[in-house]
Design a protein around this motif. Structure first.
Motif, mmCIF file in Angstrom:
data_model
loop_
_atom_site.group_PDB
_atom_site.id
_atom_site.type_symbol
_atom_site.label_atom_id
_atom_site.label_comp_id
_atom_site.label_asym_id
_atom_site.label_seq_id
_atom_site.Cartn_x
_atom_site.Cartn_y
_atom_site.Cartn_z
ATOM 1 N N SER A 20 -22.312 77.933 -62.562
ATOM 2 C CA SER A 20 -22.406 76.491 -62.379
ATOM 3 C C SER A 20 -22.172 76.131 -60.861
ATOM 4 C CB SER A 20 -21.246 75.965 -63.268
ATOM 5 O OG SER A 20 -20.854 74.472 -63.213
ATOM 6 N N ASP A 55 -20.387 78.431 -73.482
ATOM 7 C CA ASP A 55 -20.288 78.169 -72.007
ATOM 8 C C ASP A 55 -21.438 78.707 -71.288
ATOM 9 O OD1 ASP A 55 -17.855 76.548 -72.611
ATOM 10 O OD2 ASP A 55 -16.533 78.235 -71.835
ATOM 11 N N SER A 59 -23.613 76.441 -68.898
ATOM 12 C CA SER A 59 -23.844 76.656 -67.454
ATOM 13 C C SER A 59 -25.288 76.514 -67.033
ATOM 14 C CB SER A 59 -23.248 78.046 -67.143
ATOM 15 O OG SER A 59 -21.764 77.884 -67.139
ATOM 16 N N GLN A 79 -18.552 69.324 -58.178
ATOM 17 C CA GLN A 79 -19.179 69.794 -59.338
ATOM 18 C C GLN A 79 -19.829 68.674 -60.236
ATOM 19 O OE1 GLN A 79 -16.404 71.796 -62.074
ATOM 20 N NE2 GLN A 79 -18.228 73.015 -62.964
#
Length: 668
Positions: A20, A55, A59, A79
């Protein structure tokens, strides 16, 4: 708001680096990790497989969206935030500007995936802060440069290759003055002479040896470079703390009506991010068979009734999430302010309120005292002692010392609080007063900004300050009407948060954890326990989990027991701030046992609820009609969204609690 992301399931997703916020493709290390098949997430999205780890899928999808944005020329910040050169800019202060960008992140909701898109704002260096660094220095005042330069990225090429540095500070000496011990000779040499004759590969005659050097090292090990050898690249974010002027400007720029932000997202954000139902050929979305709907999701909502409040006399109407105590309304229980004092902090050009016009000051204090009395507080008939500082010097440290001498003299009479009258906002004076009084002198203070207190709706301003004074004096402003919420009987409300050092804080500064809890059935008094935490640079895994939580909870339970010796709390409701979604399990594994241990030590067995509060999320809910919005465009206070865009498994909800101003967007 969120736009619909429709997975294309004709084929599995290709192998992707599951990083990420990865760097540009040219800097990535390509390695096969595993194949992600969208078929695997179907049962998770339908609420049938809670244990599935989604997850890696999120990502991967966020990395696809990031690649799409970077190909469009986006400047990534933090981010999942992207800024473009074509969007609106606004001046913040010398050398700084605000830019509008967009947050973008994939979110799982029941039976589908969505993209959360929201406007975001960040402080950037403007064009005057780019180019040759010596030219940058000549454009700005030295005082501004001392705030602007720390953290600025520069690069040099005099070594024959490009090398990047981060500025630590603006030097106090010029290149002709600054010296260091040269290892080759064991003697001191100036920076100017070193670049001219100290090294054969340099041979550089500085054009501007009169400019201060730039320290790209540290406080302990300075590394001075002449500014004319440095170049400042464009599009850098300002990561230090904004001053008061810039902060106020940023808030004004970032606060827009919901409809305005919605139009920004659909009219500007989606095209810039190239989120489309029909992605262009060779785009990142098209390569992975993904598409994004252009329509915002419409979700159901409900509106809670406003609370019914009781005062000693009067019952103000609660409207749009607010109310006031005008019109003779008196506090439920007034505090005792018969022993208080006033300190006037004088700055330059403030004689219009003092000197020959000193009667104006007495009238001002009398008007505030009358407002407190009218609100139900116990006041003396005579005016309190009024002290005035001399005109403060420009040196802020010396100014704070002058204020300290006055406060120490006032403190000898042990006033219940000191009303401090300030003529202007200052980044040093107000924090200095609070530090002195809260940590050193043990004095309670309430500060007024005179430019607000003497203009406009003065009576309402006094009423707002009276609310704070009454609370500090352990009065009770208002209570919930009896039988409004009978389930709150014998309930202890607890707030837990961890405050981290702000940008620019001293290296090694610790975080501070605080726990507050009520001791009364009116929910008016919330004493605090706090502990210093292990520095986040030392133990990053535990930086948000609270250390010493058991001891602090024991202290709060003991305080509740002392105030209610015969009635232990039957319920404990904990509001936990600052916990990210990825730390929910850690909270249950780390903090819940500590809370239960505190119950065991105090021999109580209350029912326990832990509510994680997230304020800085990016979900926004523009109303679909005027019937469910207020005048400024916000949804009606009490609006609850608990369907459509909420978590598949956790019991979460969004609550609009206030409508006092337009939505404040995320500010980096």
């Amino acid at each position: 708001m969120r736009a619909l992301l429709e997975p294309y399931c004709a084929r599995p997703l290709s192998a992707v680096d599951l990083v990420s916020g990865a760097p540009p493709a040219s800097q990535c290390h390509r390695a096969y990790t595993r194949t992600l098949n969208t078929d695997e997430i179907t049962s998770y999205l339908q609420g049938e497989d809670r244990d599935f780890n989604i997850d890696p899928v999120l990502s991967a999808l966020n990395l696809v969206l990031r690649t799409q944005a970077l190909r469009r020329g986006a400047v990534p910040v933090g981010q999942n935030k992207y800024f473009f050169l074509t969007t609106e800019r606004a001046r913040l202060s010398a050398g700084l500007e605000a830019r509008r960008g967009y947050f973008m992140s994939v979110r799982p909701t029941f039976d589908t995936l969505m993209v959360n898109v929201n406007t975001s704002f960040a402080a950037f260096y403007d064009r005057s802060m780019s180019g040759p660094l010596d030219e940058v220095l000549t454009r700005h005042h030295p005082n501004d440069l001392r705030q602007l330069l720390p953290g600025l990225k520069v690069f040099t090429t005099h070594l024959g290759y490009k090398r990047a540095y981060k500025v630590f500070a603006l030097g106090t000496q010029t290149a002709a003055q600054a010296q260091f011990k040269w290892n080759k000779t064991g003697r001191n040499i100036s920076v100017k002479d070193f670049f001219k004759q100290g090294s054969a590969e340099y041979g550089i005659t500085l054009r501007r040896p009169d400019l201060p050097v730039i320290n790209v090292g540290s406080r302990q090990r300075a590394q001075d470079i002449p500014p004319e050898l440095c170049t400042v690249p464009e599009n850098q974010t300002f990561k230090s703390r904004l001053n008061t002027e810039a902060t106020r400007s940023m808030i004004n720029i970032a606060c827009n009506p919901p409809a305005t932000n919605a139009n920004f997202i659909t009219g500007e954000g989606l095209p810039l991010l190239q989120l489309s139902e029909n992605p262009p050929s060779n785009s990142a979305l098209e390569s992975f068979g993904l598409s994004v709907s252009q329509q915002m999701a419409v979700v159901p909502a409900r509106i809670l009734d406003p609370p019914r409040l009781q005062y000693s006399t009067g019952r103000p109407a609660v409207r749009d999430g607010g109310w006031n105590i005008m019109g003779g309304t008196k506090f439920r229980r007034g505090g005792d302010m018969r022993n208080w004092a006033v300190l006037v902090v004088r700055e330059e050009r403030t004689e219009e309120f003092l000197g020959r016009n000193e009667a104006n000051l007495n009238s001002f204090v009398q008007a505030f005292k009358d407002k407190c009395k009218l609100s139900g507080m116990i006041v003396a008939e005579t005016l309190p002692p009024i002290e005035k500082t001399p005109v403060l010097p420009y040196d802020r440290r010396e100014a704070v010392n002058i204020i300290r001498n006055k406060l120490e003299a006032i403190g000898r009479n042990k006033p219940s609080f000191v009303l401090v009258l300030l003529y202007r906002e200052d980044d040093y004076i107000y924090p200095g007063i609070k530090n002195l009084c809260d940590r050193v002198l043990g004095l309670q203070t309430v500060c007024m900004l005179l430019k607000k207190a003497t203009k406009g709706r003065v009576d309402q301003y006094f009423a707002n300050v009276a609310l704070k004074v009454n609370t500090k004096l352990r009065g009770v402003n208002h209570v919930l009407e009896e039988n409004t919420n009978p389930w709150l009987k014998n309930t202890m409300l607890v707030g837990i948060d961890v405050t981290h050092p702000s940008p620019g804080s001293m290296k090694g500064a610790p975080s501070i954890a605080g726990v507050v809890a009520n001791t009364d059935s009116d929910f008016a008094n919330f004493p605090v326990s706090f502990r210093l935490q292990v520095n986040r640079n030392i133990n990053k895994d535990a930086q948000e989990m609270v250390e010493g939580l058991t001891e602090m909870m024991v202290e709060r339970l003991q305080a509740y027991k002392e105030a209610n010796p015969s009635t232990p709390p039957g319920k404990v409701i904990i509001y936990r701030d600052g916990v990210s979604e990825g730390q929910y399990k850690l909270l249950l594994q780390d903090e819940l046992p500590k809370i239960l241990e505190a119950f065991r030590r105090m021999k109580v067995k209350p029912k326990l609820s832990i509510i994680v509060c997230g304020k800085r999320h990016h979900a926004r809910f523009p109303g679909t009609s005027k019937d469910n919005t207020v005048a400024n465009g916000n949804t009606t206070p009490g609006t609850v969204v608990d369907q459509g865009v909420t978590d598949i498994y956790n019991h979460d909800f969004y609550l609009q609690v206030s409508a006092s101003r337009p939505q404040e967007q995320n500010i980096v």
